[in-house]
Scaffold this motif. Structure first.
Motif, PDB file in Angstrom:
ATOM      1  N   GLN A  45      -8.913  -2.135  10.367  1.00 59.56           N
ATOM      2  CA  GLN A  45      -8.788  -3.091  11.468  1.00 59.56           C
ATOM      3  C   GLN A  45      -7.484  -3.893  11.397  1.00 59.56           C
ATOM      4  O   GLN A  45      -6.897  -4.238  12.412  1.00 59.56           O
ATOM      5  N   ARG A  46      -7.032  -4.147  10.154  1.00 57.60           N
ATOM      6  CA  ARG A  46      -5.867  -5.024  10.079  1.00 57.60           C
ATOM      7  C   ARG A  46      -4.673  -4.437  10.824  1.00 57.60           C
ATOM      8  O   ARG A  46      -3.983  -5.146  11.542  1.00 57.60           O
ATOM      9  N   TRP A  47      -4.459  -3.133  10.694  1.00 55.56           N
ATOM     10  CA  TRP A  47      -3.275  -2.542  11.345  1.00 55.56           C
ATOM     11  C   TRP A  47      -3.430  -2.510  12.862  1.00 55.56           C
ATOM     12  O   TRP A  47      -2.447  -2.597  13.598  1.00 55.56           O
ATOM     13  N   ILE A  48      -4.665  -2.380  13.320  1.00 54.93           N
ATOM     14  CA  ILE A  48      -4.900  -2.419  14.776  1.00 54.93           C
ATOM     15  C   ILE A  48      -4.497  -3.801  15.285  1.00 54.93           C
ATOM     16  O   ILE A  48      -3.743  -3.946  16.246  1.00 54.93           O
ATOM     17  N   PHE A 184       3.334  -4.140  -6.582  1.00 52.46           N
ATOM     18  CA  PHE A 184       3.314  -5.605  -6.653  1.00 52.46           C
ATOM     19  C   PHE A 184       1.890  -6.117  -6.889  1.00 52.46           C
ATOM     20  O   PHE A 184       1.669  -7.011  -7.705  1.00 52.46           O
ATOM     21  N   PHE A 185       0.922  -5.565  -6.151  1.00 53.36           N
ATOM     22  CA  PHE A 185      -0.469  -6.015  -6.323  1.00 53.36           C
ATOM     23  C   PHE A 185      -0.921  -5.759  -7.768  1.00 53.36           C
ATOM     24  O   PHE A 185      -1.507  -6.623  -8.414  1.00 53.36           O
ATOM     25  N   PHE A 186      -0.632  -4.536  -8.241  1.00 47.63           N
ATOM     26  CA  PHE A 186      -1.111  -4.152  -9.572  1.00 47.63           C
ATOM     27  C   PHE A 186      -0.426  -4.993 -10.653  1.00 47.63           C
ATOM     28  O   PHE A 186      -1.081  -5.502 -11.569  1.00 47.63           O
ATOM     29  N   ARG A 218      -3.147   7.002  -0.156  1.00 50.84           N
ATOM     30  CA  ARG A 218      -3.361   6.508   1.222  1.00 50.84           C
ATOM     31  C   ARG A 218      -4.480   5.485   1.302  1.00 50.84           C
ATOM     32  O   ARG A 218      -5.135   5.349   2.337  1.00 50.84           O
ATOM     33  N   TRP A 219      -4.761   4.824   0.214  1.00 50.58           N
ATOM     34  CA  TRP A 219      -5.740   3.717   0.202  1.00 50.58           C
ATOM     35  C   TRP A 219      -7.114   4.200   0.657  1.00 50.58           C
ATOM     36  O   TRP A 219      -7.906   3.434   1.228  1.00 50.58           O
ATOM     37  N   ASP A 220      -7.416   5.459   0.406  1.00 52.83           N
ATOM     38  CA  ASP A 220      -8.602   6.076   1.000  1.00 52.83           C
ATOM     39  C   ASP A 220      -9.895   5.695   0.252  1.00 52.83           C
ATOM     40  O   ASP A 220     -10.030   5.945  -0.947  1.00 52.83           O
ATOM     41  N   TYR A 294      -7.455 -12.968   1.962  1.00 52.68           N
ATOM     42  CA  TYR A 294      -7.189 -13.129   3.396  1.00 52.68           C
ATOM     43  C   TYR A 294      -5.694 -13.268   3.613  1.00 52.68           C
ATOM     44  O   TYR A 294      -5.026 -14.085   2.981  1.00 52.68           O
ATOM     45  N   LYS A 295      -5.190 -12.440   4.508  1.00 50.82           N
ATOM     46  CA  LYS A 295      -3.781 -12.560   4.903  1.00 50.82           C
ATOM     47  C   LYS A 295      -3.796 -12.730   6.418  1.00 50.82           C
ATOM     48  O   LYS A 295      -4.282 -11.844   7.126  1.00 50.82           O
ATOM     49  N   ASP A 296      -3.330 -13.845   6.872  1.00 51.52           N
ATOM     50  CA  ASP A 296      -3.395 -14.100   8.315  1.00 51.52           C
ATOM     51  C   ASP A 296      -2.341 -13.250   9.018  1.00 51.52           C
ATOM     52  O   ASP A 296      -1.181 -13.639   9.156  1.00 51.52           O
TER      53      ASP A 296
HETATM   54  C1  BGC Z   1      -1.244  -3.934   2.803  1.00 53.36           C
HETATM   55  C2  BGC Z   1      -2.651  -4.390   2.546  1.00 53.36           C
HETATM   56  C3  BGC Z   1      -3.630  -3.290   2.920  1.00 53.36           C
HETATM   57  C4  BGC Z   1      -3.225  -1.952   2.367  1.00 53.36           C
HETATM   58  C5  BGC Z   1      -4.100  -0.848   2.892  1.00 53.36           C
HETATM   59  C6  BGC Z   1      -0.999  -2.629   2.112  1.00 53.36           C
HETATM   60  O1  BGC Z   1       0.302  -2.231   2.291  1.00 53.36           O
HETATM   61  O2  BGC Z   1      -0.355  -4.930   2.353  1.00 53.36           O
HETATM   62  O3  BGC Z   1      -2.920  -5.550   3.307  1.00 53.36           O
HETATM   63  O4  BGC Z   1      -4.878  -3.628   2.359  1.00 53.36           O
HETATM   64  O5  BGC Z   1      -1.892  -1.678   2.661  1.00 53.36           O
HETATM   65  O6  BGC Z   1      -4.013  -0.741   4.263  1.00 53.36           O
END
Ligand code: BGC
Length: 364
Positions: A45-48, A184-186, A218-220, A294-296
């Motif tokens: 949803q975030r990308w939408i 960066f997250f890791f 791909r964050w799958d 949460y990232k606005d």
């Molecule tokens: C974004 C995250 C998101 C992830 C998967 C990352 O690049 O920064 O907000 O959770 O991609 O879509």
């Protein structure tokens, strides 16, 4: 911070040298310029929302927007960018599928003197990236790890020592290796977890602690579910996993599905996340997922649209607040970073509902 490849008429240099640009001195794009926006996927949803928000914002500023989603397919995204160049886009905003795979279309954009803003994910390996708009990505990882520790009881909510001393079994998940953010997250998370791993308060029984070993292509979520099931089947026959570092809500969902299938619940291990996706916030309220970040993205979209506006007028975006941290392998890309917020059951209402991101009704 004008990119050297921009052609800058002398008159503008004179104007810039004298201070504020004179009214009507737009050098690059008239109002109504076409802006090409490419987003990675509609599976999240975030990308939408990101795409819709950028489009709405740019249109309200009088621009035309070509918005495309690549469904996580690199050749599709390459083609979408090439098409936008061919359609006469005056600026490109790109949230990449694979941050290193776009050097050719970016070169074509540069050849046509089209500036590029990397959106959320850094575009790597190319000199043809002008600006970057994102969140404090290292901090996202720090917050994820801190909330894992808080959930386990190793850390108090105020950051002090927690009531528990462990040892706790945890497993680690990272995002897609081709997304610069994943590193960066890791790294942010490991900067917090390492001392606990070193002194044995946290144990990764699978032994999988290297970034490459824990990434999720791909964050799958389905890929994450399979990996979690495999780990449970091989490593946790006689012991229990107490926590899972998850970098993204879609991965958390996969992990929780595997945990459920493995007999966990109704009390689940501590599972983190990111993006405050609706399903995950509901899962937090149902005591399944523990936390999210949460990232606005409304703010990110607005900031990016106004950066775009500045670039179209050949001005340096005034928002830039980080000129050091985002080296894409070829250059340091000037960036604008927003703050993420850690969310769990204790603060979801204040952060997500009172800010208008979700309504109470949506979360029921
Ligand atoms: C974004 C995250 C998101 C992830 C998967 C990352 O690049 O920064 O907000 O959770 O991609 O879509």
């Amino acid at each position: 911070m004008r990119s050297p490849r921009f052609v800058v008429p002398v008159v503008v240099l004179l104007v810039a040298a004298c201070g504020a640009p004179a009214a009507g001195q737009q050098v690059k794009a008239p109002d109504g310029a076409l802006v090409g926006v490419t987003m990675p996927t509609t599976t999240s949803q975030r990308w939408i929302s990101d795409g819709e928000n950028i489009k709405r914002d740019l249109e309200s500023r009088g621009h035309r927007v070509d918005l495309q989603y690549a469904q996580n397919d690199v050749p599709t995204q390459v083609k979408q960018i090439e098409d936008q160049i061919a359609k006469g886009a005056k600026l490109l905003i790109v949230a990449s599928v694979d941050g290193s795979a776009l050097t050719t279309p970016l070169q074509h954009a540069a050849d046509a003197r089209i500036p590029v803003i990397a959106y959320d994910r850094l575009l790597r390996g190319s000199p043809n990236v002008d600006y970057y708009a994102t969140f404090e990505n290292f901090r996202v990882g720090v917050y994820q790890a801190e909330s894992l520790l808080t959930g386990l009881g190793l850390r108090a909510a105020d950051g002090g020592p927690g009531a528990e001393s462990g040892p706790f079994n945890v497993e680690l998940f990272a995002g897609s290796a081709d997304d610069n953010n994943s590193v960066f997250f890791f790294n942010g998370a490991m900067s917090v977890l390492k001392p606990y791993l070193d002194d044995g308060k946290l144990v990764v029984r699978s032994g999988q602690t290297d970034f490459q070993a824990v990434t999720t292509l791909r964050w799958d979520g389905e890929t994450a579910r399979k990996r979690m099931e495999e780990i449970l089947g091989t490593t946790y026959k006689r012991s229990k996993v107490n926590g899972v570092l998850s970098p993204y809500d879609g991965i958390s969902l996969g992990v929780l599905t595997a945990l459920q299938a493995g007999g966990y619940g109704p009390k689940f291990p501590i599972v983190t996340g990111q993006d405050a996706e609706l399903g995950s916030v509901k899962s937090i309220l149902a005591d399944q997922q523990y936390s999210t970040i949460y990232k606005d993205t409304r703010e990110l979209a607005t900031a990016t649209a106004s950066m775009a506006e500045a670039v179209l007028k050949d001005r340096t975006p005034p928002q830039l607040n980080n000129l050091n941290d985002y080296n894409n392998g070829v250059k340091v890309v000037p960036a604008f970073l927003l703050n993420p917020v850690s969310v769990d059951k204790t603060n979801y209402h204040k952060v997500l509902v009172e800010s208008g991101y979700y309504s109470d009704d949506q979360l029921r």
